[in-house]
Each structure stands twice: as structure tokens, then as C-alpha cells.
Design an enzyme around this catalytic site. Structure first.
Site, mmCIF file in Angstrom:
data_model
loop_
_atom_site.group_PDB
_atom_site.id
_atom_site.type_symbol
_atom_site.label_atom_id
_atom_site.label_comp_id
_atom_site.label_asym_id
_atom_site.label_seq_id
_atom_site.Cartn_x
_atom_site.Cartn_y
_atom_site.Cartn_z
ATOM 1 N N LYS A 112 0.818 -1.213 0.000
ATOM 2 C CA LYS A 112 0.000 0.000 0.000
ATOM 3 C C LYS A 112 0.855 1.269 0.000
ATOM 4 C CE LYS A 112 -4.204 -2.150 1.601
ATOM 5 N NZ LYS A 112 -3.819 -3.577 1.648
HETATM 6 C C1 PLP Z 1 -4.499 -4.659 1.134
HETATM 7 C C2 PLP Z 1 -3.751 -5.927 1.054
HETATM 8 C C3 PLP Z 1 -4.111 -6.951 0.148
HETATM 9 C C4 PLP Z 1 -5.329 -6.873 -0.735
HETATM 10 O O1 PLP Z 1 -5.244 -5.865 -1.695
HETATM 11 P P1 PLP Z 1 -6.534 -5.401 -2.516
HETATM 12 O O2 PLP Z 1 -6.084 -4.288 -3.359
HETATM 13 O O3 PLP Z 1 -7.534 -4.971 -1.475
HETATM 14 O O4 PLP Z 1 -7.027 -6.560 -3.284
HETATM 15 C C5 PLP Z 1 -3.305 -8.068 0.082
HETATM 16 N N1 PLP Z 1 -2.218 -8.211 0.873
HETATM 17 C C6 PLP Z 1 -1.852 -7.258 1.767
HETATM 18 C C7 PLP Z 1 -0.667 -7.484 2.622
HETATM 19 C C8 PLP Z 1 -2.593 -6.083 1.877
HETATM 20 O O5 PLP Z 1 -2.230 -5.145 2.765
#
Ligand code: PLP
Length: 464
Positions: A112
Site C-alpha cells: 500500500k
Molecule cells: C491490502 C492488502 C491486500 C489486498 O489488496 P486489494 O487491493 O484490497 O485486493 C493483500 N495483501 C496485503 C498485505 C494487503 O495489505
């Protein structure tokens, strides 16, 4: 570039307008009115570019001239300078034609950071230019909160309020949020669960009368278009390293809200030769049931070892459905309005179309731990549980061993030690910059599970 709502309401918006908001007023999500397209020749010319330079090429057409080129370069360069690996998103080979893309070298150790580092700086640029302030309000059960706080704590025009369910997030995750220091940073521990936090945020967006005058309420979850846009880049950077555009590649993506994999879908649409796109879910498998069985229905939430993928419905899937329904907003609105009330399906033709685009697999906790142990035995690498879901799905769904398969590794294993211990392994240590996490002072306020309590807090603490 103009953006339209998936529900068909309102007039087309600019990038800046879309950046500074959340859902469209009609309840839809913003998507580009049309997509740019890059030729194979153009993509081939990017092979030697650094990660920030590549990012500039890819996102420029989505922004147009709304952020001047030099300012955009500065935003992107500074964002990725925060990462602790020179390649930003390095590839690791697990086995022949089996790769893992390490997306956890940012400040908060999950993918993120790729979007939220940039989002914070973009907001600041636009708000300064407009002499405007913003309030960011978000709910988190995990990685979004800390990445958003890290991305926005330097923004002078922004106050950021992140809600988490009191005593219901892991200690590492809580500390990653509550130890971020800044006089514009506020953590609220709501006396309720994650759904309560989300409902409060939703209600606050629906009635913004509590906001200070001239302030803008901004969402930082993956309904914000800018986040999706920034995630397109690493599909290109990794594919280029493995021989694209001459060589096609496949991706397996651990999926929760469908944001990350939707970025992969867009990468393909704008010209990257992608063979398979694999939707990897944990036991919260609504997408897997839809893709494999044409059944779209909600079930109860399950708490798993991969908590950042524990969802009932994937909000960004609406963006894909909009395309699947040939951008027919009316049809999409009808489909979405029935969700949660009855099981839904699409025509055989549309289902086929979806299956040509996506493969899928469901990986439960037992398989997740088994995969963590197996990958360690085969490679000596410890992977986080979200990544393990992706790796297992890649191995189950791969239809062509001659095509390089890239699993997105979405978090650092030190962040999710429970599953790793359950797999019989020791989790690696936190990276250096986080080693003192457990000694740092925490800052948060416990608030009642009430909309009015949260809006009052925002009103009294925002700088305006
Ligand atoms: C947010 C997240 C996901 C999922 O991502 P999306 O974009 O919501 O599909 C997967 N793995 C981790 C570690 C995350 O923080």
C-alpha cells in the site's frame, strides 16, 4: 483526462477532482472516461528506466497537464526514495519461471506504500495550489491505516484521522499507526468492530456538514482512483525485467478489495502483454465463487491468517463489472442494488468473457501454512501469508509453465508472524527502521462507537 462514475451520474470530473474525493455522489466509483494505449515499441523503449522514471511515463496520460511535469517528477521521485531497496520493487526467482515481486520495501512494509506515499504528496501539491485544506478520514483493520498515516504526515494542508477497532488489531499493526508522530495525525480507537468503523466513515462522507468550511473530505481507501493508478506501474516494471513486451508474463495477485488486481487488468488493457491474471482469495472467496461458478453472493466474514484480504464484498470489483457490462451504468446499478439480497449471475457469454480474463483459486488457512512451509523448504525464503495465498493460487491455476509467473508479494513476513509460526517457522525480524516499534510511545484516543463522537473529534482537532 476525464473521469466518469460507474453509476452514470454527474458530469465528467478532472483528475484533481477525483483525487480530492471518495465515491462519486451517485454512489459509483470513478474510472477514466477512456484509457490511454501504449504500443509495444513504446513499452520496449522503457527497459532501462528507473522505477520513478517508468512511473512517470505510465501515469502521465492519466493526469494530463493537471500536475505540471516537473512537480509530478518531484512527487514520484521523493515517494520512492522512501523505499529501502534500490530497485523499489525487486523480483525474486522461486523456481524456474516462478517469480515473486517484493512489494514490501516501503516505510510500512506492505504494497500500500506504493500508492499512499504518492497520494499524500499529490494531495499536498494540489491543496497548496488551491489554497485549500483537506480532512482525510479512513477506517482500517490493517495495512491501509499505517501506510496512509506515513504518506500524509508531512502534508501541511491535511489532517488525517484513521479509525481502527479498539483492541481488535494486531499489536504490530496498531503500533505502526499509533507511533506515527505529527500534529496533523490522529488515531481513533473506536469501541466497536471494523464494520462499525467503516459505517461511521461512510456516514461521515454521506453528510459532511460537520466539516470545517472550505475543507475537503478525502478517502484514502482503494476507491480513490489515484491509488489504483500508481499500482499499474509495478506490473510493467516486473514484466519488462522478464522480457516484455516481446515475452508475455502472468500474474497471481492476493486479493481483498480487488484494487491491486484491477490495476493489473488495466496494465493489460493499456498494452502490457499479460497472459493469465489470477485472482487469489483466502476463505473469503466471493470472487473465486463468481469467477469459477458464476455465483455472486455474500456469505459471513471469516477471520483468516491473511487479514488484509478478509472482506465480504470487493469494492473495486465494480470497476471491472462496469467494463464487463460494456459500460452500461444502468445495468451495473441494477446488479449492485441486488447484491447482499440474492445470489446473482451474469449471462453465459459475459461469464466466459470474465473467465478469459481471470483465473481464480481459494486458499484456506491450512493451505496457506502448508505453502509457507513448502516455499521455505524449496527456497529458504519465508513468505507472508498473503503472499502464500498468491503463490499457491499461481501453482494451482498456471496453464502454461513456459510463461513466467509473477506472484505479487504484498507484505513483509515480519508483519504477520502468527501464520509463519503456525507453519513451524520463525518470522524474520522487523527491518531496522522498525526495530524500536515496541519501545516507541503510542498516541491514540479511544472514542465511543458513535458517528457524532467521531465527527465531533474531527471538528475540534482539525486545523482550520
Ligand atoms: C491490502 C492488502 C491486500 C489486498 O489488496 P486489494 O487491493 O484490497 O485486493 C493483500 N495483501 C496485503 C498485505 C494487503 O495489505
Amino acid at each position: 483526462m476525464k473521469y466518469i462514475s460507474t453509476r452514470g451520474g454527474g458530469v465528467p470530473q478532472t483528475f484533481e477532482q477525483v483525487l480530492l474525493t471518495g465515491l462519486a455522489p451517485d454512489g459509483g466509483l470513478y474510472v477514466p472516461a477512456e484509457l490511454p494505449h501504449f504500443s509495444a515499441q513504446e513499452i520496449a523503449s522503457w527497459k532501462e528506466l528507473s522505477y520513478p522514471e517508468l512511473a512517470l511515463k505510465i501515469v502521465a496520460p492519466f493526469i494530463g497537464d493537471e500536475i505540471p511535469a516537473e512537480a509530478l517528477r518531484k512527487i514520484i521521485t521523493e515517494s520512492y526514495a522512501e523505499f529501502d531497496h534500490p530497485e523499489v520493487a525487486p523480483l525474486t526467482e522461486l523456481a524456474e519461471n516462478d517469480f515473486m515481486l517484493e512489494l514490501y520495501h516501503g516505510p510500512t512494509l506492505a504494497f500500500k506504500d506504493f500508492a499512499l506515499q504518492v497520494l499524500g504528496r499529490m494531495l499536498d501539491f494540489v491543496l497548496v495550489k488551491n489554497d485549500q485544506r483537506a480532512v482525510i478520514l479512513g477506517a482500517t483493520s490493517g495495512d491501509t491505516g499505517s501506510a496512509a498515516l506515513e504518506g500524509c504526515r508531512h502534508s501541511e494542508q491535511v489532517d488525517i484521522f484513521i479509525l481502527h477497532p479498539h483492541q481488535r488489531v494486531s499489536e504490530v499493526q496498531r503500533r505502526q499507526m499509533t507511533t506515527v508522530v505529527g500534529d496533523n495525525v490522529f488515531n481513533l480507537a473506536v469501541e466497536g468492530n471494523f464494520d462499525d468503523c467503516q459505517s461511521i466513515v461512510k456516514a461521515a462522507f454521506a453528510d459532511q456538514s460537520f466539516l470545517p468550511k472550505e475543507s475537503q473530505l478525502v478517502a484514502v481507501n482503494s476507491i480513490n482512483w489515484a491509488r489504483i493508478m500508481m499500482q499499474i506501474v509495478y506490473y510493467f516494471s516486473s514484466a519488462l525485467r522478464l522480457g516484455a513486451p516481446e515475452q508475455a508474463v502472468s500474474f497471481s495477485v492476493p486479493t481483498g478489495n480487488f484494487g491491486d488486481i484491477y490495476a493489473g487488468f488495466l496494465a493489460k488493457r493499456i498494452g502490457l502483454p499479460i497472459k493469465q491474471l489470477i485472482v487469489a482469495t483466502n476463505s473469503n472467496d466471493i470472487l473465486h465463487r463468481f469467477i469459477s461458478g458464476n455465483e455472486y453472493s455474500t456469505t459471513g466474514l471469516q477471520h483468516t491468517f491473511s487479514p488484509s484480504m478478509d472482506i465480504l464484498v470487493s469494492s473495486n470489483f465494480e470497476r471491472y463489472l462496469f467494463d464487463l457490462f460494456d459500460r452500461d451504468a444502468q445495468q451495473l446499478s441494477e446488479f449492485m442494488s441486488k447484491l447482499g439480497k440474492q445470489s446473482q449471475h451474469v449471462s453465459d457469454e459475459k461469464w466466459q468473457q470474465m473467465r478469459e480474463c481471470f483465473s481464480s483459486a481459494r486458499v484456506d488457512d491450512a493451505l496457506t501454512c502448508e505453502t509457507i512451509a513448502k516455499v521455505f523448504a524449496q527456497t529458504g525464503k519465508v513468505v507472508d501469508p498473503h503472499t502464500a495465498v498468491g503463490i499457491r493460487a499461481a501453482r494451482d491455476c498456471n496453464t502454461d509453465p513456459a510463461t513466467p509467473m509473477i506472484t505479487l508479494s504484498t507484505a513483509h513476513p515480519a508483519k504477520f508472524s502468527d501464520a509463519i509460526n503456525e507453519a513451524g517457522l520463525d518470522a524474520p525480524e522487523l527491518p531496522l527502521h522498525l526495530r524500536d516499534l515496541f519501545e516507541k510511545e503510542e498516541h491514540y484516543s479511544v472514542v465511543p462507537n458513535k458517528l457524532a463522537a467521531v465527527t465531533e473529534f474531527v471538528k475540534t482537532h482539525s486545523h482550520n
